[in-house]
Write a protein that holds these residues in place. Structure first.
Motif, short mmCIF file in Angstrom:
data_model
loop_
_atom_site.label_atom_id
_atom_site.label_comp_id
_atom_site.label_asym_id
_atom_site.label_seq_id
_atom_site.Cartn_x
_atom_site.Cartn_y
_atom_site.Cartn_z
N GLN A 338 2.13 18.85 -27.20
CA GLN A 338 0.67 18.72 -27.29
C GLN A 338 0.31 18.11 -28.64
N ALA A 340 -2.40 15.75 -29.14
CA ALA A 340 -3.78 15.24 -29.27
C ALA A 340 -4.46 15.84 -30.49
N GLY A 341 -5.08 14.98 -31.29
CA GLY A 341 -5.80 15.42 -32.47
C GLY A 341 -4.96 15.53 -33.73
N GLN A 345 -5.94 9.58 -38.67
CA GLN A 345 -7.00 9.10 -37.78
C GLN A 345 -7.41 7.68 -38.15
N ARG A 362 -9.54 7.56 -33.05
CA ARG A 362 -8.41 8.26 -32.45
C ARG A 362 -7.35 8.57 -33.50
N THR A 363 -6.61 9.64 -33.26
CA THR A 363 -5.49 9.98 -34.14
C THR A 363 -4.19 9.41 -33.56
N ASP A 366 -3.31 11.34 -30.62
CA ASP A 366 -4.04 10.98 -29.40
C ASP A 366 -3.29 9.89 -28.64
N ASP A 369 -0.06 11.27 -27.10
CA ASP A 369 -0.42 12.14 -25.98
C ASP A 369 -0.72 11.31 -24.73
N CYS A 370 -1.48 10.25 -24.91
CA CYS A 370 -1.81 9.39 -23.77
C CYS A 370 -0.57 8.64 -23.27
#
Length: 441
Positions: A338, A340-341, A345, A362-363, A366, A369-370
């Motif tokens: 996990q 995201a974040g 950034q 976006r970081t 992020d 994660d995508c």
């Protein structure tokens, strides 16, 4: 459970005919039930000590003493061992920063960039290393379950001679630790060297094979030198094993489900390859560990699937073309973190840029994660089986759980295949031939 295990994208209802029908999975789970029963018997009869490692703590004091000896005043620590004597330790060390790009803070007695695993034999490499390491401040560990692994044996002798040349033979005990099966100097070469030079020796459990030894002192020693918590590692492993010991149904036991899926895909749908692809720098060596575990345990009697070590997102730009564009005979195993974040950034000031704007705000986390979610979905949309293991935090508990999951999954698969997952007859044949060649030189 420290991870979530999802095999839905291996099913025909999601990916089409390449996937499993529910009846096929149910039949394989029935076979897995028999394997779980056998594992419970192994635990009860103490015929597989691996299964008792999660609850074991009485070996850690000796590991702590050896770790303190090896790191006291040390600039570097070198570990010799090949195959399972090294790969599990490397996977654990990476959790503390070993071979992770960039500087890493010291989290234990030894900084991650000061530990070195020599898992392959190369005369030139070893010669250069022994000339460049400071013999006064370098410590060595030699790991060989049998005590007769020739690669580790010659490395150890080379170190002993280098220490002698440096005038340190009087203090050899402070520089070199041996880890090998119990025995005596008459039938164990490593113990013979230890006896000759008064070296500290840790006992390698003779009933735990190298590739299954990551949670034994083979993995705990380097972990403790780097400041990892051995109790948490084994507690994570216990989280995975306990449902089996409690009599849980195969359909609710993640390693049994994984084994059932792979066995059914292999037997009924022509699966030939199992790809391990974690999306984390700290799990790249875990893929190498898995590759040896799976190959050496299950590649027998003309059967078995080829394990492939990969990493995301980097292999989206190399191996993914084959994974998606080649034959549909590969299972993709994605370990998702996990993210995201997390990470730096991208400033909002880039929002209006036509080429960069989609990244604004976006970081880095992020994006990864995508990417990992998109890889899984793309694989499934192209009719390729893919399963995911999703973890919230990569720490000792999670790593212990992942190690135990795949060791159990390997054992269950071997039992379902009606083969012995613990021997390696093909490897032994080449060892015999090597000795014959040496005798004729």
């Amino acid at each position: 459970m420290p991870y979530q295990h999802d095999v839905s994208r291996c099913m025909a209802s999601v990916i089409g005919d390449v996937g499993l029908k529910q009846g096929e999975l149910d039949a394989a789970l029935g076979e897995a039930e028999a394997a779980l029963s056998e594992i419970r018997q192994m635990y009860a009869g103490n015929t597989l000590p691996l299964l008792h490692l999660p609850e074991k703590r009485d070996d850690l004091a000796a590991c702590a003493t050896a770790a303190e000896l090896l790191t006291r005043g040390a600039s570097d620590v070198v570990l010799f061992g090949t195959g399972g004597s090294s790969l599990g330790g490397q996977a654990l060390a990476q959790l503390a920063g070993y071979q992770v790009p960039g500087p890493r803070p010291r989290t234990g007695p030894l900084s991650a960039h000061k530990i070195h695993f020599f898992d392959n034999l190369d005369g030139e490499t070893l010669d250069l290393a022994l000339r460049r390491f400071d013999p006064k401040t370098t410590r060595f560990v030699s790991i060989s379950k049998s005590g007769g692994t020739p690669e580790t044996l010659v490395q150890t002798i080379a170190v002993i001679e280098a220490l002698k040349q440096a005038g340190l033979d009087w203090n050899m005990r402070q520089h070199l630790v041996i880890l090998s099966s119990p025995g005596n100097a008459s039938d164990n070469a490593m113990r013979r060297l230890a006896e000759m030079h008064n070296l500290v020796v840790l006992d390698h459990d003779p009933d735990i094979g190298g590739r299954f030894s990551a949670l034994s002192n083979v993995g705990m020693l380097p972990s403790m030198m780097l400041g990892l918590d051995p109790g948490a590692l084994r507690s994570g492993a216990a989280d995975v094993l306990q449902p089996i010991l409690d009599g849980a149904d195969a359909a609710t036991v993640a390693p049994a489900v994984g084994a059932a899926v792979i066995h059914a895909l292999t037997e009924r749908h022509g699966l030939t390859t199992s790809i391990m692809m974690p999306y984390s720098d700290r799990l790249r060596l875990f893929s190498n560990w898995y590759q040896q575990l799976w190959a050496e345990s299950l590649g027998k009697k003309g059967r078995g699937t080829q394990p492939v070590a990969a990493a995301g997102p980097v292999d989206q730009h190399s191996q993914m073309q084959l994974f998606l564009g080649g034959p549909p005979d590969k299972l993709l195993n994605i370990i998702m973190l996990q993210t995201a974040g997390s990470g730096p950034q991208i400033p909002e000031s880039y929002r209006t840029d036509p080429l960069i704007g989609y990244l604004a705000g976006r970081t880095i986390g992020d994006l990864t994660d995508c990417q990992q979610r998109a890889t899984a979905e793309t694989y499934a949309r192209n009719g390729r089986p893919v399963r995911t293991l999703t973890i919230d935090t990569l720490d000792e508990t999670t790593m212990g759980a992942l190690l135990m999951h795949f060791m159990l999954e390997t054992i269950i698969t071997g039992l379902m295949m009606k083969i012995d997952p613990f021997d390696q007859p093909a490897v032994e044949e080449s060892k015999v031939l090597t000795r014959e060649y040496l005798a004729t030189m």
